[in-house]
Design an enzyme around this catalytic site. Structure first.
Site, PDB file in Angstrom:
ATOM      1  N   GLU A 176       0.831  -1.372  -0.004  1.00 49.62           N
ATOM      2  CA  GLU A 176       0.154   0.205   0.104  1.00 49.62           C
ATOM      3  C   GLU A 176       1.010   1.183   0.076  1.00 49.62           C
ATOM      4  O   GLU A 176       0.489   2.130  -0.557  1.00 49.62           O
ATOM      5  CB  GLU A 176      -0.831   0.075   1.098  1.00 49.62           C
ATOM      6  CG  GLU A 176      -1.995  -1.138   1.424  1.00 49.62           C
ATOM      7  CD  GLU A 176      -2.845  -1.409  -0.133  1.00 49.62           C
ATOM      8  OE1 GLU A 176      -2.989  -0.271  -0.645  1.00 49.62           O
ATOM      9  OE2 GLU A 176      -3.232  -2.336  -0.384  1.00 49.62           O
ATOM     10  N   TRP A 194     -20.999  12.580 -18.938  1.00 51.60           N
ATOM     11  CA  TRP A 194     -21.513  12.699 -17.701  1.00 51.60           C
ATOM     12  C   TRP A 194     -22.960  13.610 -17.454  1.00 51.60           C
ATOM     13  O   TRP A 194     -23.128  14.392 -18.137  1.00 51.60           O
ATOM     14  CB  TRP A 194     -20.442  13.287 -16.836  1.00 51.60           C
ATOM     15  CG  TRP A 194     -19.000  12.627 -16.744  1.00 51.60           C
ATOM     16  CD1 TRP A 194     -18.038  12.869 -17.484  1.00 51.60           C
ATOM     17  CD2 TRP A 194     -18.742  11.386 -16.547  1.00 51.60           C
ATOM     18  NE1 TRP A 194     -16.800  12.272 -17.534  1.00 51.60           N
ATOM     19  CE2 TRP A 194     -17.464  11.307 -16.697  1.00 51.60           C
ATOM     20  CE3 TRP A 194     -19.308  10.301 -15.476  1.00 51.60           C
ATOM     21  CZ2 TRP A 194     -16.547   9.797 -16.514  1.00 51.60           C
ATOM     22  CZ3 TRP A 194     -18.602   9.203 -15.206  1.00 51.60           C
ATOM     23  CH2 TRP A 194     -17.184   9.023 -15.537  1.00 51.60           C
ATOM     24  N   TRP A 229      -9.406   8.037  -7.835  1.00 51.70           N
ATOM     25  CA  TRP A 229     -10.636   8.339  -8.433  1.00 51.70           C
ATOM     26  C   TRP A 229     -10.649   7.866  -9.986  1.00 51.70           C
ATOM     27  O   TRP A 229     -11.662   7.086 -10.381  1.00 51.70           O
ATOM     28  CB  TRP A 229     -10.919   9.806  -8.388  1.00 51.70           C
ATOM     29  CG  TRP A 229     -11.701  10.335  -7.203  1.00 51.70           C
ATOM     30  CD1 TRP A 229     -11.288  10.679  -6.225  1.00 51.70           C
ATOM     31  CD2 TRP A 229     -13.174  10.208  -7.059  1.00 51.70           C
ATOM     32  NE1 TRP A 229     -12.107  11.132  -5.187  1.00 51.70           N
ATOM     33  CE2 TRP A 229     -13.522  10.547  -5.939  1.00 51.70           C
ATOM     34  CE3 TRP A 229     -13.983   9.713  -7.888  1.00 51.70           C
ATOM     35  CZ2 TRP A 229     -14.694  10.637  -5.081  1.00 51.70           C
ATOM     36  CZ3 TRP A 229     -15.465   9.637  -7.134  1.00 51.70           C
ATOM     37  CH2 TRP A 229     -15.917  10.297  -5.892  1.00 51.70           C
ATOM     38  N   TRP A 286       1.828   1.853  -3.505  1.00 48.27           N
ATOM     39  CA  TRP A 286       0.604   2.526  -4.120  1.00 48.27           C
ATOM     40  C   TRP A 286       0.719   3.923  -4.013  1.00 48.27           C
ATOM     41  O   TRP A 286       0.849   4.769  -5.148  1.00 48.27           O
ATOM     42  CB  TRP A 286      -0.688   1.987  -3.970  1.00 48.27           C
ATOM     43  CG  TRP A 286      -1.118   0.757  -4.483  1.00 48.27           C
ATOM     44  CD1 TRP A 286      -1.220  -0.552  -3.758  1.00 48.27           C
ATOM     45  CD2 TRP A 286      -1.135   0.323  -5.774  1.00 48.27           C
ATOM     46  NE1 TRP A 286      -1.498  -1.531  -4.846  1.00 48.27           N
ATOM     47  CE2 TRP A 286      -1.486  -0.903  -6.064  1.00 48.27           C
ATOM     48  CE3 TRP A 286      -1.244   1.104  -7.035  1.00 48.27           C
ATOM     49  CZ2 TRP A 286      -1.837  -1.373  -7.269  1.00 48.27           C
ATOM     50  CZ3 TRP A 286      -1.709   0.637  -8.356  1.00 48.27           C
ATOM     51  CH2 TRP A 286      -1.773  -0.693  -8.234  1.00 48.27           C
ATOM     52  N   ASN A 296     -10.915   2.824   3.242  1.00 46.87           N
ATOM     53  CA  ASN A 296     -10.747   2.848   1.660  1.00 46.87           C
ATOM     54  C   ASN A 296     -11.745   1.934   1.238  1.00 46.87           C
ATOM     55  O   ASN A 296     -12.085   2.384   0.104  1.00 46.87           O
ATOM     56  CB  ASN A 296      -9.182   1.778   1.610  1.00 46.87           C
ATOM     57  CG  ASN A 296      -8.874   1.708   0.356  1.00 46.87           C
ATOM     58  OD1 ASN A 296      -8.616   2.623  -0.469  1.00 46.87           O
ATOM     59  ND2 ASN A 296      -8.836   0.522  -0.259  1.00 46.87           N
TER      60      ASN A 296
HETATM   61  C1  LIG Z   1     -11.577   7.315  -4.295  1.00 44.61           C
HETATM   62  C2  LIG Z   1     -10.522   7.387  -3.342  1.00 44.61           C
HETATM   63  C3  LIG Z   1      -9.660   8.597  -3.149  1.00 44.61           C
HETATM   64  C4  LIG Z   1      -8.544   8.320  -2.279  1.00 44.61           C
HETATM   65  N1  LIG Z   1      -7.947   9.681  -1.996  1.00 44.61           N
HETATM   66  C5  LIG Z   1      -6.966   9.500  -1.226  1.00 44.61           C
HETATM   67  C6  LIG Z   1      -6.226  10.875  -1.062  1.00 44.61           C
HETATM   68  O1  LIG Z   1      -6.594  11.768  -1.082  1.00 44.61           O
HETATM   69  N2  LIG Z   1      -5.257  10.606  -0.201  1.00 44.61           N
HETATM   70  C7  LIG Z   1      -4.766   9.412   0.518  1.00 44.61           C
HETATM   71  O2  LIG Z   1      -3.653   9.323   0.938  1.00 44.61           O
HETATM   72  N3  LIG Z   1      -5.241   8.082   0.103  1.00 44.61           N
HETATM   73  C8  LIG Z   1      -6.261   8.256  -0.740  1.00 44.61           C
HETATM   74  N4  LIG Z   1      -6.906   7.255  -1.287  1.00 44.61           N
HETATM   75  C9  LIG Z   1      -6.460   5.831  -0.793  1.00 44.61           C
HETATM   76  C10 LIG Z   1      -6.713   5.148   0.406  1.00 44.61           C
HETATM   77  O3  LIG Z   1      -8.203   5.056   0.667  1.00 44.61           O
HETATM   78  C11 LIG Z   1      -6.101   5.835   1.688  1.00 44.61           C
HETATM   79  O4  LIG Z   1      -4.632   6.089   1.584  1.00 44.61           O
HETATM   80  C12 LIG Z   1      -6.419   4.951   2.904  1.00 44.61           C
HETATM   81  O5  LIG Z   1      -7.524   4.754   3.135  1.00 44.61           O
HETATM   82  C13 LIG Z   1      -5.703   5.672   4.290  1.00 44.61           C
HETATM   83  O6  LIG Z   1      -5.876   4.758   5.159  1.00 44.61           O
HETATM   84  P1  LIG Z   1      -4.995   4.102   6.030  1.00 44.61           P
HETATM   85  O7  LIG Z   1      -3.752   5.172   6.318  1.00 44.61           O
HETATM   86  O8  LIG Z   1      -5.448   3.422   7.419  1.00 44.61           O
HETATM   87  O9  LIG Z   1      -4.423   2.831   5.152  1.00 44.61           O
HETATM   88  P2  LIG Z   1      -3.472   1.607   5.048  1.00 44.61           P
HETATM   89  O10 LIG Z   1      -4.314   0.688   4.680  1.00 44.61           O
HETATM   90  O11 LIG Z   1      -2.967   1.680   6.629  1.00 44.61           O
HETATM   91  O12 LIG Z   1      -2.252   1.982   4.046  1.00 44.61           O
HETATM   92  C14 LIG Z   1      -1.081   2.254   4.593  1.00 44.61           C
HETATM   93  C15 LIG Z   1      -0.744   3.813   3.812  1.00 44.61           C
HETATM   94  O13 LIG Z   1      -0.567   3.232   2.451  1.00 44.61           O
HETATM   95  C16 LIG Z   1      -1.044   4.450   1.309  1.00 44.61           C
HETATM   96  N5  LIG Z   1      -2.223   4.128   0.586  1.00 44.61           N
HETATM   97  C17 LIG Z   1      -3.099   2.976   1.026  1.00 44.61           C
HETATM   98  N6  LIG Z   1      -3.937   2.631   0.181  1.00 44.61           N
HETATM   99  C18 LIG Z   1      -3.432   3.504  -1.106  1.00 44.61           C
HETATM  100  C19 LIG Z   1      -4.117   3.457  -2.288  1.00 44.61           C
HETATM  101  N7  LIG Z   1      -5.192   3.002  -2.777  1.00 44.61           N
HETATM  102  N8  LIG Z   1      -3.230   4.535  -3.002  1.00 44.61           N
HETATM  103  C20 LIG Z   1      -2.242   5.128  -2.776  1.00 44.61           C
HETATM  104  N9  LIG Z   1      -1.949   5.129  -1.488  1.00 44.61           N
HETATM  105  C21 LIG Z   1      -2.362   4.181  -0.651  1.00 44.61           C
HETATM  106  C22 LIG Z   1      -1.459   5.456   2.513  1.00 44.61           C
HETATM  107  O14 LIG Z   1      -0.526   6.559   2.482  1.00 44.61           O
HETATM  108  C23 LIG Z   1      -1.759   4.727   3.655  1.00 44.61           C
HETATM  109  O15 LIG Z   1      -1.667   5.647   4.724  1.00 44.61           O
HETATM  110  C24 LIG Z   1      -8.037   7.217  -2.086  1.00 44.61           C
HETATM  111  C25 LIG Z   1      -8.677   5.963  -2.307  1.00 44.61           C
HETATM  112  C26 LIG Z   1     -10.049   6.153  -3.018  1.00 44.61           C
HETATM  113  C27 LIG Z   1     -10.647   4.861  -3.266  1.00 44.61           C
END
Ligand SMILES: Cc1cc2nc3c(=O)[nH]c(=O)nc-3n(C[C@H](O)[C@H](O)[C@H](O)COP(=O)(O)OP(=O)(O)OC[C@H]3O[C@@H](n4cnc5c(N)ncnc54)[C@H](O)[C@@H]3O)c2cc1C
Length: 295
Positions: free
Chosen positions: A95, A126, A202, A98, A161
């Site tokens: 993650e 749209w 997105w 990503w 997420n």
């Molecule tokens: C429509 C949409 C919009 C999003 N917008 C953002 C945003 O503006 N900022 C953001 O940080 N994340 C975004 N995410 C990705 C993800 O949802 C969040 O990073 C995650 O929910 C953060 O929670 P966590 O720190 O507990 O994640 P964990 O599951 O603990 O993951 C650890 C870290 O990995 C990174 N990460 C995890 N999933 C993703 C992912 N899919 N893409 C990129 N990095 C990821 C984040 O930095 C996160 O803190 C988005 C996802 C979706 C579907």
């Protein structure tokens, strides 16, 4: 900087949820590695309770660096008193990958916040329906999982997420509203709003992005709810007006019997909205729009 809101003070939920700063960020990282990393690969899709690190705002603002998180994770796995599986470790580290991928993508394509990565989406028609957008943004779509997510976002500035994927799919496919409008709303409201991750995700959900989920994969918000919030705990927390419904009906209140609705004090269309769009109709409309735009 005198930026905290006063009249009205809409930030109480954010203050209760988040404690900015490096020291707290390190505490949360430690707590995640101790308590939540074990089982992360299987439990991370559950929005009720704490199933992920919630480190995203700290990473976003540099209270923690991805390298610190990476190395702390590796160290924790080596020294943990209990066994943390390779699957848990790899899933979590991927993650972080990503996140960096999103930044390298934006570096390569700085126009991605406004431009479809896949140009065939430029022809997508749209819908311009401000009332539908408002229902979505306020958590008033009549689909409890979607509404719970949008309200979690408004109250706490963060959304799980799995639910981000569901609400983004709902906006772009069920409501056929341009992903850019959803991304702007997230950018305005998320405490972890990140120019690279937000846009990449997105576009991924909408189908227009790099390595995107195909547009024809339309998430069913009721099935997602049954699968990932099986006890309805997440819904009850953020959509409390439904909390007395039996669990089965929490996922789709319009399927509850009149007696169940009465017992739970729910009047559809009054205390909680009827669905703003019917799932099967919305799915077919989205597929037709996609076919028309891609020829
Ligand atoms: C429509 C949409 C919009 C999003 N917008 C953002 C945003 O503006 N900022 C953001 O940080 N994340 C975004 N995410 C990705 C993800 O949802 C969040 O990073 C995650 O929910 C953060 O929670 P966590 O720190 O507990 O994640 P964990 O599951 O603990 O993951 C650890 C870290 O990995 C990174 N990460 C995890 N999933 C993703 C992912 N899919 N893409 C990129 N990095 C990821 C984040 O930095 C996160 O803190 C988005 C996802 C979706 C579907």
């Amino acid at each position: 900087m005198a930026l905290l809101p006063k009249t009205p003070d809409w930030a109480a939920g954010l203050r209760a949820e988040w404690h900015p700063g490096e020291e707290k960020a390190q505490d949360y990282l430690g707590a995640f590695l101790n308590d939540t990393l074990e089982g992360y690969a299987t439990l991370r899709d559950r929005p009720a309770g704490v199933s992920t690190s919630r480190l995203s705002p700290y990473l976003r603002f540099g209270h923690l660096s991805p390298r610190q998180v990476w190395h702390a994770t590796k160290r924790a796995v080596q020294t943990a008193s209990h066994e943390i599986s390779l699957a848990d470790q790899d899933k979590f580290l991927s993650e972080l990958g990503w996140r960096d991928f999103a930044w390298s993508l934006l570096f390569d394509r700085p126009d991605l916040a406004s431009t479809n990565f896949r140009p065939e989406f430029d022809a997508m028609r749209w819908l311009d329906e401000p009332d539908m957008f408002t229902a979505w943004a306020r958590g008033q779509t009549g689909y409890p999982l979607v509404d719970a997510g949008m309200r979690q976002l408004w109250i706490t500035g963060w959304m799980h997420n799995r639910v981000r994927m569901v609400v983004a799919s709902f906006l772009t496919k069920h409501l056929l509203i341009d992903w850019r409008k959803g991304a702007r709303w997230f950018d305005d409201t998320l405490v972890d709003a990140d120019p690279a991750s937000n846009v990449m995700n997105w576009q991924w959900v909408a189908g227009s992005g790099v390595d995107a989920a195909p547009y024809f994969r339309v998430m069913n918000p009721v099935l997602q709810s049954e699968k990932f919030d099986p006890d309805g705990e997440y819904i009850k927390k953020f959509v409390p007006e439904l909390r007395h419904l039996p669990v089965r009906a929490l996922h789709a209140p319009w399927q509850a019997s009149p007696a169940e609705l009465t017992r739970a004090g729910v009047r559809l269309g009054e205390t909680y909205p009827c669905p703003v769009v019917e799932h099967r109709f919305a799915r077919e409309r989205a597929l037709a729009a996609w076919k028309a735009s891609t020829g």
